[in-house]
Structure formats: structure tokens, C-alpha cells
Scaffold this motif. Structure first.
Motif, PDB file in Angstrom:
ATOM      1  N   GLN A 106       0.829  -1.205   0.000  1.00  0.00           N
ATOM      2  CA  GLN A 106       0.000   0.000   0.000  1.00  0.00           C
ATOM      3  C   GLN A 106       0.866   1.259   0.000  1.00  0.00           C
ATOM      4  O   GLN A 106       0.542   2.248  -0.676  1.00  0.00           O
ATOM      5  CB  GLN A 106      -0.922   0.002   1.219  1.00  0.00           C
ATOM      6  N   ILE A 107       1.964   1.231   0.748  1.00  0.00           N
ATOM      7  CA  ILE A 107       2.833   2.399   0.842  1.00  0.00           C
ATOM      8  C   ILE A 107       3.538   2.666  -0.491  1.00  0.00           C
ATOM      9  O   ILE A 107       3.585   3.803  -0.974  1.00  0.00           O
ATOM     10  CB  ILE A 107       3.879   2.209   1.959  1.00  0.00           C
TER      11      ILE A 107
ATOM     12  N   SER B 152       7.739   1.121  -8.136  1.00  0.00           N
ATOM     13  CA  SER B 152       6.761   1.682  -7.202  1.00  0.00           C
ATOM     14  C   SER B 152       6.388   3.093  -7.657  1.00  0.00           C
ATOM     15  O   SER B 152       6.839   3.559  -8.701  1.00  0.00           O
ATOM     16  CB  SER B 152       7.357   1.716  -5.787  1.00  0.00           C
ATOM     17  N   VAL B 153       5.574   3.769  -6.861  1.00  0.00           N
ATOM     18  CA  VAL B 153       5.226   5.151  -7.187  1.00  0.00           C
ATOM     19  C   VAL B 153       6.426   6.073  -6.994  1.00  0.00           C
ATOM     20  O   VAL B 153       6.405   7.221  -7.442  1.00  0.00           O
ATOM     21  CB  VAL B 153       4.032   5.640  -6.337  1.00  0.00           C
TER      22      VAL B 153
ATOM     23  N   ARG C 189      17.813  10.118  -6.047  1.00  0.00           N
ATOM     24  CA  ARG C 189      18.190  10.709  -4.755  1.00  0.00           C
ATOM     25  C   ARG C 189      16.951  11.025  -3.924  1.00  0.00           C
ATOM     26  O   ARG C 189      16.892  10.745  -2.717  1.00  0.00           O
ATOM     27  CB  ARG C 189      19.012  11.986  -4.982  1.00  0.00           C
ATOM     28  N   ASP C 190      15.967  11.617  -4.563  1.00  0.00           N
ATOM     29  CA  ASP C 190      14.737  11.969  -3.865  1.00  0.00           C
ATOM     30  C   ASP C 190      14.011  10.720  -3.383  1.00  0.00           C
ATOM     31  O   ASP C 190      13.529  10.659  -2.239  1.00  0.00           O
ATOM     32  CB  ASP C 190      13.839  12.783  -4.789  1.00  0.00           C
ATOM     33  N   SER C 191      13.925   9.704  -4.226  1.00  0.00           N
ATOM     34  CA  SER C 191      13.206   8.479  -3.871  1.00  0.00           C
ATOM     35  C   SER C 191      13.901   7.733  -2.741  1.00  0.00           C
ATOM     36  O   SER C 191      13.240   7.182  -1.855  1.00  0.00           O
ATOM     37  CB  SER C 191      13.083   7.572  -5.098  1.00  0.00           C
ATOM     38  N   ALA C 192      15.241   7.692  -2.762  1.00  0.00           N
ATOM     39  CA  ALA C 192      15.980   6.999  -1.710  1.00  0.00           C
ATOM     40  C   ALA C 192      15.705   7.624  -0.350  1.00  0.00           C
ATOM     41  O   ALA C 192      15.499   6.922   0.644  1.00  0.00           O
ATOM     42  CB  ALA C 192      17.471   7.013  -2.021  1.00  0.00           C
ATOM     43  N   LYS C 193      15.690   8.933  -0.313  1.00  0.00           N
ATOM     44  CA  LYS C 193      15.424   9.628   0.946  1.00  0.00           C
ATOM     45  C   LYS C 193      13.986   9.396   1.407  1.00  0.00           C
ATOM     46  O   LYS C 193      13.726   9.097   2.573  1.00  0.00           O
ATOM     47  CB  LYS C 193      15.689  11.124   0.791  1.00  0.00           C
ATOM     48  N   ARG C 194      13.039   9.523   0.483  1.00  0.00           N
ATOM     49  CA  ARG C 194      11.638   9.335   0.827  1.00  0.00           C
ATOM     50  C   ARG C 194      11.373   7.902   1.279  1.00  0.00           C
ATOM     51  O   ARG C 194      10.636   7.668   2.238  1.00  0.00           O
ATOM     52  CB  ARG C 194      10.750   9.680  -0.368  1.00  0.00           C
TER      53      ARG C 194
END
Length: 214
Positions: free
Chosen positions: A18-19, A40-41, A196-201
Motif C-alpha cells: 500500500q505504501i 513503485s510510485v 536521490r529523492d526516492s531513496a530519501k523518501r
């Protein structure tokens, strides 16, 4: 970055599902491996599920990468481009020069890293000639479907670093058909800034659940 989520119970796995959700790129392996990869999203965050003979999840991998391991393995084994003269009875005289061009472009890519693209849509190829190219190049183990910019299908050939890339419009009509010489076509890969953004999120989202995995 790669982590195993195999230790999760079904309830925890459903929560992760779900996440993460499902993004625009999915990968099917057609080499007999019971595995499926789904972006994923979060761009560049991939989920690969390996199934056993009873269709149960045997291994659950989470990756943060420009392209998943399942795509990269398409570059490991294969055969050279077949540029042998075709049977004279076959009317495919426009196709053989394309194979010779791909053979040369592949050698150049392996030597210098220079990418190459052949736009088949601009060439006077008959259906028989396209089928001849398909037969000579063969189908590799990776079939990628991307819906990021319309529908795009990326298929590995049996020669590592040579890919079919086909774009379709909303009506399902083929509008661009290319053969690309490169490690992985760009349409499959996530951009560095998105990674970079996805790894942090992802780290922020999953932090409370790592104790369950361990």
C-alpha cells in the motif's frame, strides 16, 4: 541499494504494498524464471517478487537503482549478431545492412561507450524484413512495459546491449520502432535526481518497519 523483505508476514507485506503502490514500469522475465519486477510510485524504487512452483512468494526484494537487476542481467549472456547472407529466395535485401550496422555499432559501443539508435520507422522495410530482423536478433529474457510517456515496450534481444524499443499511441498504433545499442534504454531508467529523492523518501517511509524485517 538492495534489501530483502522476504521475512515480512503477509500483513506487513500488504502494508508495504500500500505504501509503495505501483508505478509506470513493469518487467517480465521470459527465461523460465518465476519473477516479476514492478516500479513503485517512487521513481527508481523497484520491487521484485520471485515465486515458487506453488505461486507463493519465495523471495521479495526491494531495490533503489536506475534500473532493476532483472533488466541488467539481460547484458550478461547472449550471442553475436548474425550477419550471414540470407536465403536468396527471401526478399529481405533492406534488412541485412541493418544487421551489419548493428554489429558495427555494438563493437563501437563496447570500445568507446558510444550509443546508437536505428529508427526502423523511417526505413522502407516490408513486414517480411522486420520479421527477418526479429528472427535474426532473437528475443532475449527481458520484456519491459513503460507507461510514463504513452505506452512503450522494450524487449531485449539475444545479443546483449541491443534492444527493441517500440512506442505506441493511445489507440495502440505503433508510432516509433527503433533498435538501440546501449546498456539499457533510457526510457527504462530513473533519472539521477529522482533516485536521490526516492531513496530519501523511501528511507523515511520504511524506517519504522525495519525492526519487523530484522
Amino acid at each position: 541499494i538492495r534489501d530483502s523483505l522476504s521475512a515480512l508476514d503477509e500483513e506487513s507485506r500488504d502494508l508495504v504494498n500500500q505504501i509503495l503502490g505501483e508505478g509506470e514500469v513493469c518487467v517480465t522475465l521470459t527465461d523460465g524464471t518465476l519473477a516479476r519486477t514492478q516500479e513503485s510510485v517512487l521513481a527508481g524504487v523497484w520491487r521484485t517478487l520471485h515465486f515458487d512452483a506453488d505461486d507463493r512468494v519465495a523471495c521479495d526484494l526491494l531495490e533503489v537503482a536506475d534500473a532493476p537487476l532483472s533488466v541488467r542481467t539481460a547484458r550478461e549472456n547472449g550471442r553475436p549478431v548474425n550477419t550471414d547472407e540470407p536465403d536468396p529466395s527471401l526478399d529481405v535485401h533492406n534488412a541485412l545492412p541493418i544487421l551489419i550496422e548493428l554489429e558495427s555499432a555494438l563493437a563501437s559501443y563496447l570500445d568507446t561507450g558510444k550509443r546508437h539508435s536505428t529508427n526502423l520507422s523511417l526505413l522502407p522495410l516490408s513486414e517480411a524484413e522486420v520479421e527477418f530482423l526479429d528472427e535474426r536478433l532473437g528475443r532475449g529474457p527481458v520484456d519491459v512495459l513503460s507507461r510514463a510517456y504513452g505506452k512503450c515496450q522494450v524487449i531485449s534481444t539475444q545479443t546483449p546491449n541491443i534492444w527493441w524499443v517500440r512506442y505506441y499511441n493511445a489507440m495502440g498504433t505503433l508510432i516509433l520502432n527503433t533498435l538501440e545499442v546501449m546498456s539499457i534504454p533510457q526510457v527504462v531508467c530513473a533519472a539521477t535526481e529522482d533516485l536521490r529523492d526516492s531513496a530519501k523518501r523511501l528511507d523515511d517511509i520504511l524506517a519504522p518497519y525495519w525492526s519487523d524485517v530484522e
